[in-house]
Design a protein around this motif. Sequence first.
Motif, PDB file in Angstrom:
ATOM      1  N   TRP A 126      30.886  -5.969   2.781  1.00  0.00           N
ATOM      2  CA  TRP A 126      32.330  -6.146   2.994  1.00  0.00           C
ATOM      3  C   TRP A 126      33.117  -5.503   1.859  1.00  0.00           C
ATOM      4  O   TRP A 126      34.247  -5.039   2.055  1.00  0.00           O
ATOM      5  CB  TRP A 126      32.685  -7.644   3.109  1.00  0.00           C
ATOM      6  N   TRP A 127      32.536  -5.493   0.642  1.00  0.00           N
ATOM      7  CA  TRP A 127      33.313  -5.046  -0.516  1.00  0.00           C
ATOM      8  C   TRP A 127      33.416  -3.536  -0.648  1.00  0.00           C
ATOM      9  O   TRP A 127      34.106  -3.048  -1.537  1.00  0.00           O
ATOM     10  CB  TRP A 127      32.815  -5.694  -1.807  1.00  0.00           C
ATOM     11  N   GLU A 128      32.771  -2.784   0.255  1.00  0.00           N
ATOM     12  CA  GLU A 128      32.977  -1.329   0.170  1.00  0.00           C
ATOM     13  C   GLU A 128      34.445  -0.979   0.427  1.00  0.00           C
ATOM     14  O   GLU A 128      34.943   0.037  -0.039  1.00  0.00           O
ATOM     15  CB  GLU A 128      32.043  -0.560   1.117  1.00  0.00           C
ATOM     16  N   HIS A 150      38.925 -14.360   1.092  1.00  0.00           N
ATOM     17  CA  HIS A 150      37.682 -13.628   1.355  1.00  0.00           C
ATOM     18  C   HIS A 150      36.787 -13.569   0.123  1.00  0.00           C
ATOM     19  O   HIS A 150      35.581 -13.406   0.258  1.00  0.00           O
ATOM     20  CB  HIS A 150      37.998 -12.212   1.857  1.00  0.00           C
ATOM     21  N   ASP A 151      37.357 -13.688  -1.058  1.00  0.00           N
ATOM     22  CA  ASP A 151      36.553 -13.674  -2.285  1.00  0.00           C
ATOM     23  C   ASP A 151      35.964 -15.053  -2.576  1.00  0.00           C
ATOM     24  O   ASP A 151      34.748 -15.208  -2.662  1.00  0.00           O
ATOM     25  CB  ASP A 151      37.420 -13.267  -3.492  1.00  0.00           C
ATOM     26  N   ASN A 152      36.822 -16.047  -2.745  1.00  0.00           N
ATOM     27  CA  ASN A 152      36.280 -17.321  -3.245  1.00  0.00           C
ATOM     28  C   ASN A 152      35.508 -18.085  -2.174  1.00  0.00           C
ATOM     29  O   ASN A 152      34.775 -19.016  -2.496  1.00  0.00           O
ATOM     30  CB  ASN A 152      37.348 -18.168  -3.956  1.00  0.00           C
ATOM     31  N   GLN A 202      51.333 -10.794  -4.778  1.00  0.00           N
ATOM     32  CA  GLN A 202      50.479 -10.138  -5.753  1.00  0.00           C
ATOM     33  C   GLN A 202      49.273 -11.009  -6.044  1.00  0.00           C
ATOM     34  O   GLN A 202      49.409 -12.198  -6.358  1.00  0.00           O
ATOM     35  CB  GLN A 202      51.277  -9.900  -7.033  1.00  0.00           C
ATOM     36  N   GLU A 203      48.097 -10.413  -5.971  1.00  0.00           N
ATOM     37  CA  GLU A 203      46.894 -11.185  -6.249  1.00  0.00           C
ATOM     38  C   GLU A 203      46.710 -11.312  -7.758  1.00  0.00           C
ATOM     39  O   GLU A 203      46.316 -10.360  -8.435  1.00  0.00           O
ATOM     40  CB  GLU A 203      45.664 -10.527  -5.623  1.00  0.00           C
ATOM     41  N   VAL A 204      47.043 -12.492  -8.276  1.00  0.00           N
ATOM     42  CA  VAL A 204      46.857 -12.782  -9.699  1.00  0.00           C
ATOM     43  C   VAL A 204      46.081 -14.085  -9.776  1.00  0.00           C
ATOM     44  O   VAL A 204      46.563 -15.123  -9.332  1.00  0.00           O
ATOM     45  CB  VAL A 204      48.209 -12.944 -10.418  1.00  0.00           C
TER      46      VAL A 204
HETATM   47  C1  LM2 Z   1      40.042  -7.889  -5.730  1.00  0.00           C
HETATM   48  N1  LM2 Z   1      41.019  -8.503  -6.189  1.00  0.00           N
HETATM   49  O1  LM2 Z   1      41.532  -8.310  -7.380  1.00  0.00           O
HETATM   50  C2  LM2 Z   1      39.466  -8.155  -4.417  1.00  0.00           C
HETATM   51  O2  LM2 Z   1      40.017  -9.328  -3.853  1.00  0.00           O
HETATM   52  C3  LM2 Z   1      37.992  -8.202  -4.575  1.00  0.00           C
HETATM   53  O3  LM2 Z   1      37.389  -8.516  -3.332  1.00  0.00           O
HETATM   54  C4  LM2 Z   1      37.499  -6.875  -5.119  1.00  0.00           C
HETATM   55  O4  LM2 Z   1      36.127  -6.945  -5.516  1.00  0.00           O
HETATM   56  C5  LM2 Z   1      38.228  -6.472  -6.386  1.00  0.00           C
HETATM   57  N2  LM2 Z   1      39.508  -6.973  -6.554  1.00  0.00           N
HETATM   58  C6  LM2 Z   1      38.331  -4.974  -6.435  1.00  0.00           C
HETATM   59  O5  LM2 Z   1      39.242  -4.508  -5.475  1.00  0.00           O
HETATM   60  C7  LM2 Z   1      35.185  -6.699  -4.513  1.00  0.00           C
HETATM   61  C8  LM2 Z   1      33.887  -7.413  -4.868  1.00  0.00           C
HETATM   62  C9  LM2 Z   1      33.175  -6.730  -6.025  1.00  0.00           C
HETATM   63  C10 LM2 Z   1      32.981  -5.271  -5.679  1.00  0.00           C
HETATM   64  C11 LM2 Z   1      34.369  -4.661  -5.499  1.00  0.00           C
HETATM   65  C12 LM2 Z   1      34.340  -3.183  -5.192  1.00  0.00           C
HETATM   66  O6  LM2 Z   1      34.182  -8.779  -5.218  1.00  0.00           O
HETATM   67  O7  LM2 Z   1      31.894  -7.357  -6.202  1.00  0.00           O
HETATM   68  O8  LM2 Z   1      32.291  -4.625  -6.701  1.00  0.00           O
HETATM   69  O9  LM2 Z   1      35.002  -5.308  -4.376  1.00  0.00           O
HETATM   70  O10 LM2 Z   1      33.608  -2.900  -4.047  1.00  0.00           O
HETATM   71  C13 LM2 Z   1      31.168  -3.820  -6.299  1.00  0.00           C
HETATM   72  C14 LM2 Z   1      29.845  -4.382  -6.843  1.00  0.00           C
HETATM   73  C15 LM2 Z   1      29.837  -4.260  -8.366  1.00  0.00           C
HETATM   74  C16 LM2 Z   1      30.070  -2.818  -8.780  1.00  0.00           C
HETATM   75  C17 LM2 Z   1      31.376  -2.328  -8.161  1.00  0.00           C
HETATM   76  C18 LM2 Z   1      31.658  -0.874  -8.496  1.00  0.00           C
HETATM   77  O11 LM2 Z   1      29.697  -5.731  -6.428  1.00  0.00           O
HETATM   78  O12 LM2 Z   1      28.579  -4.718  -8.837  1.00  0.00           O
HETATM   79  O13 LM2 Z   1      30.196  -2.750 -10.212  1.00  0.00           O
HETATM   80  O14 LM2 Z   1      31.314  -2.478  -6.736  1.00  0.00           O
HETATM   81  O15 LM2 Z   1      30.930   0.020  -7.743  1.00  0.00           O
HETATM   82  C19 LM2 Z   1      29.138  -2.073 -10.894  1.00  0.00           C
END
Ligand code: LM2
Length: 484
Positions: A58-60, A294-296, A229-231
């Motif tokens: 999902w996090w891509e 979606h995060d927590n 704003q997401e803070v």
């Molecule tokens: C957010 N809010 O500030 C989003 O709500 C959250 O879901 C996002 O993180 C984050 N900020 C960046 O937009 C998610 C997820 C991370 C993930 C990032 C990027 O929670 O785990 O990080 O998206 O896809 C992933 C990997 C991490 C890696 C990173 C960079 O989990 O291990 O870091 O990608 O490639 C080396």
Amino acid sequence: YKNPHYASGRTTMVHLFEWKWDDIAAECERFLGPRGFGGVQVSPVNENLVLWSHQRPWWERYQPISYRLVTRSGNEQQFTNMVRRCNNVGVRIYVDAIINHMTGTWSTNTGTGGSTANFGQWHYPAVPYGRNDFNFPHCVITGNDYRCCADRVRNCELSNLKDLNQGTEYVRTQIVNFMNHLIRLGVAGFRIDAAKHMWPADLRVIYDRLHNLNTAHGFPAGARPYIYQEVIDLGNEAVSRNEYTPLAAVTEFRFGMELSRAFKGGNQLRWLFNWGTAWGLLASGDALTFIDNHDNQRGHGAGGDILTYKQPKQYRGAIAFMLAHPYGRPQLMSSFAFTNTEAGPPMDNSGNIISPSINSDTSCGNGWVCEHRWRQIFSMVAFRNRVGNTAVTNWWDNGSNQIAFCRGNQGFVAFNNDYWNLSQTLQTCLPAGNYCDIISGWKSGNNCTGKRITVGSDGRASITLGAGEYDMVLAIHTGTESRL
Ligand code: LM2
Ligand code: CA
């Protein structure tokens, strides 16, 4: 920037996490519009890096590679069609805007629209961005930075994601053009992802350059986009949520933390008698409120012990309290089922998202939870719309976990989170009549499929909520009187 510009009488938005644009358009027409939902937060709309190495997590979608509107949710034409169809039935669209950063560094570099990037050169030709558009010297945020060092939280990389420099005119222009493109297509506002990782002064410049909402989509002339704003600020942070409330609304993470704690039994419900700013929450009009996001819900972001669809009785209790209480601007989460916290939405072998199916009982299938289609939840959206801005009155509690209150002379709600039954005659504040409880059932013809509550001429009614019942909530409001 603090007005969501909902259609009249609407109050609540839902995050349709990872839904496709065509499916959202259909959901607006067949469910959200008719049920009085105010809006939908959609997943990021711009092109992201494809990550087969993690089975399309999902996090891509939080790794942008360009501002072209092409993702697994659909292309620009589908997005445009969705916004038009949702606005036509009074449902607004809010976009999750990822403007703090681009991708991380990976061994594959192709996006959902076929664009590529050269990570080593900070080169994103499909924008285009190059080395000068990012913060230097290169650094990565550490856990300690959140306590000590606001400048590092803003200028270093969040999770190794290449950090844009919003201080430059060029970067501001690309971001503003992207957001104004969406406003032209009819969106009503934005979630600003990772806002604490950007300087408030830079954000202010960006917001002030946004166009007014598109009057051809039913917005009044001069309407500014709704911005939340997401803070994440649970206290003891180098970056405070108070730096952002002068600009626009802010996600209130303490809201879901405290209500989850209470409805899990970690705090008595009676203490909610003064729920709101007395609890250290933001001013009501500044707060985008939610139980889980979606995060927590999967331990990312603020993490913590948040109620989700996986503890359904307590979750429905917390959601009902959120919707019954006037504090904040509520957002519902609508999830796909997961056990693996990295897993993306239901998909086929080619990575295409599989649409939710709609079962004959109106719930969802194909791996989609659709909390927003749970009767106890969508009925409370109607409750909130009905009671409007009326105050909480006639608070009652049993000194423990049984509480009840009125909203104007329009609605009444009771909760029982004790291990023993609630059985009381309580003041409902409603006109005399027979009302259908909207939690245990609904009004069907002249009758109730669930509990029927008789309110006397003094406004009082006998209320029972057994500790072992399927739900811990009872709610009635005007407009659902049974004639029998
Ligand atoms: C957010 N809010 O500030 C989003 O709500 C959250 O879901 C996002 O993180 C984050 N900020 C960046 O937009 C998610 C997820 C991370 C993930 C990032 C990027 O929670 O785990 O990080 O998206 O896809 C992933 C990997 C991490 C890696 C990173 C960079 O989990 O291990 O870091 O990608 O490639 C080396
Ligand atoms: Ca930053």
